[in-house]
Design a protein around this motif. Structure first.
Motif, PDB file in Angstrom:
ATOM      1  N   LYS A 126      -1.198   2.463 -19.583  1.00  0.00           N
ATOM      2  CA  LYS A 126      -0.150   2.515 -18.319  1.00  0.00           C
ATOM      3  C   LYS A 126      -0.241   3.866 -17.572  1.00  0.00           C
ATOM      4  O   LYS A 126       0.054   4.907 -18.376  1.00  0.00           O
ATOM      5  CB  LYS A 126       1.242   2.146 -18.810  1.00  0.00           C
ATOM      6  N   VAL A 127      -0.296   3.836 -16.468  1.00  0.00           N
ATOM      7  CA  VAL A 127      -0.347   5.343 -15.590  1.00  0.00           C
ATOM      8  C   VAL A 127       0.643   5.022 -14.382  1.00  0.00           C
ATOM      9  O   VAL A 127       0.502   4.130 -13.616  1.00  0.00           O
ATOM     10  CB  VAL A 127      -1.678   5.612 -15.206  1.00  0.00           C
ATOM     11  N   GLU A 128       1.683   5.921 -14.232  1.00  0.00           N
ATOM     12  CA  GLU A 128       2.632   5.857 -13.260  1.00  0.00           C
ATOM     13  C   GLU A 128       2.037   6.608 -11.899  1.00  0.00           C
ATOM     14  O   GLU A 128       1.145   7.470 -12.300  1.00  0.00           O
ATOM     15  CB  GLU A 128       3.803   6.604 -13.556  1.00  0.00           C
ATOM     16  N   ALA A 129       1.958   5.896 -10.785  1.00  0.00           N
ATOM     17  CA  ALA A 129       1.538   6.561  -9.773  1.00  0.00           C
ATOM     18  C   ALA A 129       1.962   7.911  -9.340  1.00  0.00           C
ATOM     19  O   ALA A 129       3.161   7.995  -8.842  1.00  0.00           O
ATOM     20  CB  ALA A 129       1.653   5.337  -8.285  1.00  0.00           C
TER      21      ALA A 129
ATOM     22  N   ILE B 228       1.054  -1.144  -0.154  1.00  0.00           N
ATOM     23  CA  ILE B 228      -0.079  -0.002   0.064  1.00  0.00           C
ATOM     24  C   ILE B 228       0.874   1.385   0.016  1.00  0.00           C
ATOM     25  O   ILE B 228       0.568   2.209  -0.507  1.00  0.00           O
ATOM     26  CB  ILE B 228      -0.958  -0.042   1.209  1.00  0.00           C
ATOM     27  N   PHE B 229       2.108   1.189   0.768  1.00  0.00           N
ATOM     28  CA  PHE B 229       2.787   2.470   0.822  1.00  0.00           C
ATOM     29  C   PHE B 229       3.863   2.673  -0.353  1.00  0.00           C
ATOM     30  O   PHE B 229       3.978   3.798  -0.837  1.00  0.00           O
ATOM     31  CB  PHE B 229       3.425   2.429   2.221  1.00  0.00           C
ATOM     32  N   TYR B 230       4.437   1.313  -0.764  1.00  0.00           N
ATOM     33  CA  TYR B 230       5.272   1.625  -1.971  1.00  0.00           C
ATOM     34  C   TYR B 230       4.776   1.191  -3.257  1.00  0.00           C
ATOM     35  O   TYR B 230       5.561   1.316  -4.260  1.00  0.00           O
ATOM     36  CB  TYR B 230       6.614   0.640  -1.378  1.00  0.00           C
ATOM     37  N   ASN B 231       3.754   0.514  -3.360  1.00  0.00           N
ATOM     38  CA  ASN B 231       3.341   0.109  -4.605  1.00  0.00           C
ATOM     39  C   ASN B 231       1.730   0.004  -4.866  1.00  0.00           C
ATOM     40  O   ASN B 231       1.287  -0.846  -5.198  1.00  0.00           O
ATOM     41  CB  ASN B 231       4.065  -1.374  -4.829  1.00  0.00           C
ATOM     42  N   PRO B 232       0.965   1.295  -4.487  1.00  0.00           N
ATOM     43  CA  PRO B 232      -0.220   1.207  -4.395  1.00  0.00           C
ATOM     44  C   PRO B 232      -0.927   1.393  -6.097  1.00  0.00           C
ATOM     45  O   PRO B 232      -0.186   1.782  -6.635  1.00  0.00           O
ATOM     46  CB  PRO B 232      -0.725   2.628  -3.921  1.00  0.00           C
ATOM     47  N   LYS B 233      -1.970   0.847  -6.122  1.00  0.00           N
ATOM     48  CA  LYS B 233      -2.341   0.482  -7.519  1.00  0.00           C
ATOM     49  C   LYS B 233      -3.979   1.212  -7.777  1.00  0.00           C
ATOM     50  O   LYS B 233      -4.398   0.599  -8.603  1.00  0.00           O
ATOM     51  CB  LYS B 233      -2.392  -1.012  -7.773  1.00  0.00           C
ATOM     52  N   HIS B 234      -4.478   1.815  -6.834  1.00  0.00           N
ATOM     53  CA  HIS B 234      -5.710   2.293  -6.969  1.00  0.00           C
ATOM     54  C   HIS B 234      -5.478   3.982  -6.935  1.00  0.00           C
ATOM     55  O   HIS B 234      -4.908   4.496  -5.937  1.00  0.00           O
ATOM     56  CB  HIS B 234      -6.447   2.010  -5.921  1.00  0.00           C
ATOM     57  N   PRO B 235      -5.935   4.795  -7.790  1.00  0.00           N
ATOM     58  CA  PRO B 235      -5.954   6.127  -7.677  1.00  0.00           C
ATOM     59  C   PRO B 235      -6.807   6.822  -6.315  1.00  0.00           C
ATOM     60  O   PRO B 235      -6.202   7.796  -5.991  1.00  0.00           O
ATOM     61  CB  PRO B 235      -6.977   6.642  -8.789  1.00  0.00           C
TER      62      PRO B 235
ATOM     63  N   LEU C 112     -11.539  -7.124  -7.985  1.00  0.00           N
ATOM     64  CA  LEU C 112     -10.266  -6.943  -7.553  1.00  0.00           C
ATOM     65  C   LEU C 112      -9.134  -7.464  -8.436  1.00  0.00           C
ATOM     66  O   LEU C 112      -8.934  -8.848  -8.401  1.00  0.00           O
ATOM     67  CB  LEU C 112     -10.370  -7.566  -6.242  1.00  0.00           C
ATOM     68  N   PHE C 113      -8.492  -6.729  -8.930  1.00  0.00           N
ATOM     69  CA  PHE C 113      -7.276  -7.341  -9.873  1.00  0.00           C
ATOM     70  C   PHE C 113      -6.024  -7.883  -8.965  1.00  0.00           C
ATOM     71  O   PHE C 113      -5.557  -6.857  -8.134  1.00  0.00           O
ATOM     72  CB  PHE C 113      -6.878  -6.292 -10.849  1.00  0.00           C
ATOM     73  N   GLU C 114      -5.633  -9.138  -9.431  1.00  0.00           N
ATOM     74  CA  GLU C 114      -4.405  -9.428  -8.356  1.00  0.00           C
ATOM     75  C   GLU C 114      -3.270  -8.778  -8.813  1.00  0.00           C
ATOM     76  O   GLU C 114      -2.770  -9.026 -10.241  1.00  0.00           O
ATOM     77  CB  GLU C 114      -4.250 -11.044  -8.490  1.00  0.00           C
ATOM     78  N   ILE C 115      -2.712  -7.904  -8.072  1.00  0.00           N
ATOM     79  CA  ILE C 115      -1.498  -7.420  -8.470  1.00  0.00           C
ATOM     80  C   ILE C 115      -0.054  -8.223  -8.168  1.00  0.00           C
ATOM     81  O   ILE C 115       0.799  -8.452  -9.029  1.00  0.00           O
ATOM     82  CB  ILE C 115      -1.046  -5.953  -7.891  1.00  0.00           C
ATOM     83  N   SER C 116      -0.174  -8.780  -7.028  1.00  0.00           N
ATOM     84  CA  SER C 116       0.814  -9.778  -6.526  1.00  0.00           C
ATOM     85  C   SER C 116       0.083 -10.735  -5.510  1.00  0.00           C
ATOM     86  O   SER C 116      -0.928 -10.347  -5.262  1.00  0.00           O
ATOM     87  CB  SER C 116       2.155  -9.149  -6.188  1.00  0.00           C
ATOM     88  N   LYS C 117       0.772 -11.642  -4.849  1.00  0.00           N
ATOM     89  CA  LYS C 117       0.360 -12.161  -3.826  1.00  0.00           C
ATOM     90  C   LYS C 117      -0.018 -11.598  -2.446  1.00  0.00           C
ATOM     91  O   LYS C 117       0.627 -11.117  -2.000  1.00  0.00           O
ATOM     92  CB  LYS C 117       1.213 -13.767  -3.497  1.00  0.00           C
ATOM     93  N   GLY C 118      -1.488 -11.696  -2.352  1.00  0.00           N
ATOM     94  CA  GLY C 118      -2.016 -10.811  -1.383  1.00  0.00           C
ATOM     95  C   GLY C 118      -2.634  -9.475  -1.635  1.00  0.00           C
ATOM     96  O   GLY C 118      -3.077  -8.781  -0.925  1.00  0.00           O
ATOM     97  N   HIS C 119      -1.998  -8.837  -2.848  1.00  0.00           N
ATOM     98  CA  HIS C 119      -2.059  -7.355  -3.212  1.00  0.00           C
ATOM     99  C   HIS C 119      -3.207  -7.450  -4.380  1.00  0.00           C
ATOM    100  O   HIS C 119      -2.917  -7.980  -5.540  1.00  0.00           O
ATOM    101  CB  HIS C 119      -0.792  -7.021  -3.491  1.00  0.00           C
ATOM    102  N   LYS C 120      -4.262  -6.779  -4.164  1.00  0.00           N
ATOM    103  CA  LYS C 120      -5.287  -6.722  -5.097  1.00  0.00           C
ATOM    104  C   LYS C 120      -5.835  -5.083  -5.017  1.00  0.00           C
ATOM    105  O   LYS C 120      -5.891  -4.650  -4.170  1.00  0.00           O
ATOM    106  CB  LYS C 120      -6.457  -7.655  -4.742  1.00  0.00           C
ATOM    107  N   ALA C 121      -6.128  -4.845  -6.330  1.00  0.00           N
ATOM    108  CA  ALA C 121      -6.778  -3.289  -6.422  1.00  0.00           C
ATOM    109  C   ALA C 121      -8.036  -3.287  -7.473  1.00  0.00           C
ATOM    110  O   ALA C 121      -7.838  -3.875  -8.592  1.00  0.00           O
ATOM    111  CB  ALA C 121      -5.822  -2.499  -7.100  1.00  0.00           C
ATOM    112  N   ALA C 122      -9.099  -2.980  -6.915  1.00  0.00           N
ATOM    113  CA  ALA C 122     -10.313  -2.635  -7.719  1.00  0.00           C
ATOM    114  C   ALA C 122     -10.194  -1.502  -8.813  1.00  0.00           C
ATOM    115  O   ALA C 122     -10.883  -0.593  -8.500  1.00  0.00           O
ATOM    116  CB  ALA C 122     -11.519  -2.787  -7.019  1.00  0.00           C
ATOM    117  N   CYS C 123      -9.490  -1.589  -9.719  1.00  0.00           N
ATOM    118  CA  CYS C 123      -9.265  -0.372 -10.811  1.00  0.00           C
ATOM    119  C   CYS C 123      -8.937  -1.005 -12.184  1.00  0.00           C
ATOM    120  O   CYS C 123      -8.039  -1.670 -12.524  1.00  0.00           O
ATOM    121  CB  CYS C 123      -8.298   0.516 -10.195  1.00  0.00           C
TER     122      CYS C 123
END
Length: 336
Positions: free
Chosen positions: A326-329, A242-249, A306-317
């Motif tokens: 592709k959008v950079e955070a 969440i702090f270093y690789n967030p994937k939701h606006p 909820l798209f799976e980004i990595s194990k245990g990391h998901k984002a509904a976007c």
């Protein structure tokens, strides 16, 4: 690691004279034993209602539905009120955000602390008072014997919150839900209360769910975080995700509205423009679409999974779809 709490497809609405307010719209999450989980989001996004639905502390006009709510391997969604009363305060406890209104001004601190023990543990008044003194010492209240005879108005805000923590811990619950426990406190007392909760979690191996609107508050205490918006979970992952690789606006917006003490540059905080959605008529698509500068047509028309980004990391976007641009955070960097 075994699960202490697992919630599947929880929905909570409130019947009003102008329609049903859909406060929680299909929330699923879990909490491991001995873990601290953060539930983060703005006011009105459904955080507190989710937890009060689990504990069944909502008014009569609330309608609670869930596929399953399992606590310590026991299904509790279908328990009768008397069984829930045995569970509440005994195995799961809640710390509310305003200790002044949560404590009864007409009873002494001792009376309010011992009431829980006498009711749930069936012990004598003397034994209950001894345990209450022990708990007040544990949460850092000096002269606990004298303090037992005092009333809530004789305590400062920080001390009242410590009493609330002692009250929630006194029956040795497996789960503590802390609802914005530092909101009404100044930053110094805030830090002390968070340090106290962290210390007690490690000492007693109690599981904690921390509800807050401030990502900075969960950074030190929680190992996993769920971000809520518009009655749904929009992102979930470890604190590092969440702090270093967030994937939701929306998570980007929350991070940009928290000061970064490690930054060398002076940066203005960026508020999230606009207002949360009206949950009387929730949007059919992404609830954040109206406030999101990256919103596409699909965001307005369809609720993202909820798209799976990595194990245990998901984002509904929808930006996490393979065909999305592709959008950079646009965030300032993680907090620690």
């Amino acid at each position: 690691m075994s699960k202490l709490l697992e919630v599947k497809n929880l929905k909570t609405s409130f019947k009003t004279h102008i329609g049903d307010v859909q406060s929680v719209r299909g929330v699923s999450f879990y909490l491991n034993k001995g873990e601290a989980l953060g539930i983060v989001g703005e006011s009105g996004c459904g955080k507190s209602v989710t937890m009060m639905s689990i504990m069944r502390l909502l008014p009569d006009n609330a309608v609670i539905e869930a596929d399953s709510i399992q606590f310590d391997n026991k299904e509790i969604s279908n328990l009768k009120e008397k069984e829930m009363q045995t569970l509440r305060g005994n195995e799961m406890a809640m710390i509310f955000q305003d200790p002044m209104t949560s404590l009864n001004p007409l009873y002494t601190i001792g009376e309010q602390l011992t009431e829980h023990l006498i009711k749930h543990k069936k012990i004598s008044k003397k034994e209950a008072e001894e345990k209450a003194i022990e708990m007040l010492k544990l949460v850092g209240i000096p002269s606990p014997e004298k303090r037992l005879k005092q009333y809530p108005h004789e305590f400062s805000g920080g001390m009242r919150q410590r009493v609330m923590i002692a009250m929630s811990l006194i029956c040795n619950p497996k789960l503590i839900i802390a609802d914005e426990p530092t909101t009404a406190l100044d930053v110094t007392i805030q830090a002390q209360i968070l340090d106290l909760m962290k210390d007690l979690k490690n000492k007693l191996d109690t599981s904690i769910i921390l509800i807050t609107h401030d990502l900075g508050v969960v950074a030190d205490l929680c190992t996993r975080i769920n971000v809520m918006y518009g009655g749904i979970i929009v992102e979930e992952g470890t604190d590092e995700d969440i702090f270093y690789n967030p994937k939701h606006p929306y998570t980007w917006g929350l991070l940009n509205s928290v000061p970064n003490p490690k930054s060398d540059k002076k940066e203005k905080l960026k508020p999230i423009e606009g207002q949360p959605p009206d949950l009387l008529k929730p949007p059919v698509g992404c609830p954040f679409a109206a406030r999101c500068k990256y919103a596409m047509k699909v965001c307005v028309d369809h609720l993202p999974p909820l798209f799976e980004i990595s194990k245990g990391h998901k984002a509904a976007c929808w930006l996490n779809h393979e065909y999305a641009p592709k959008v950079e955070a646009p965030i300032k960097g993680g907090e620690e």
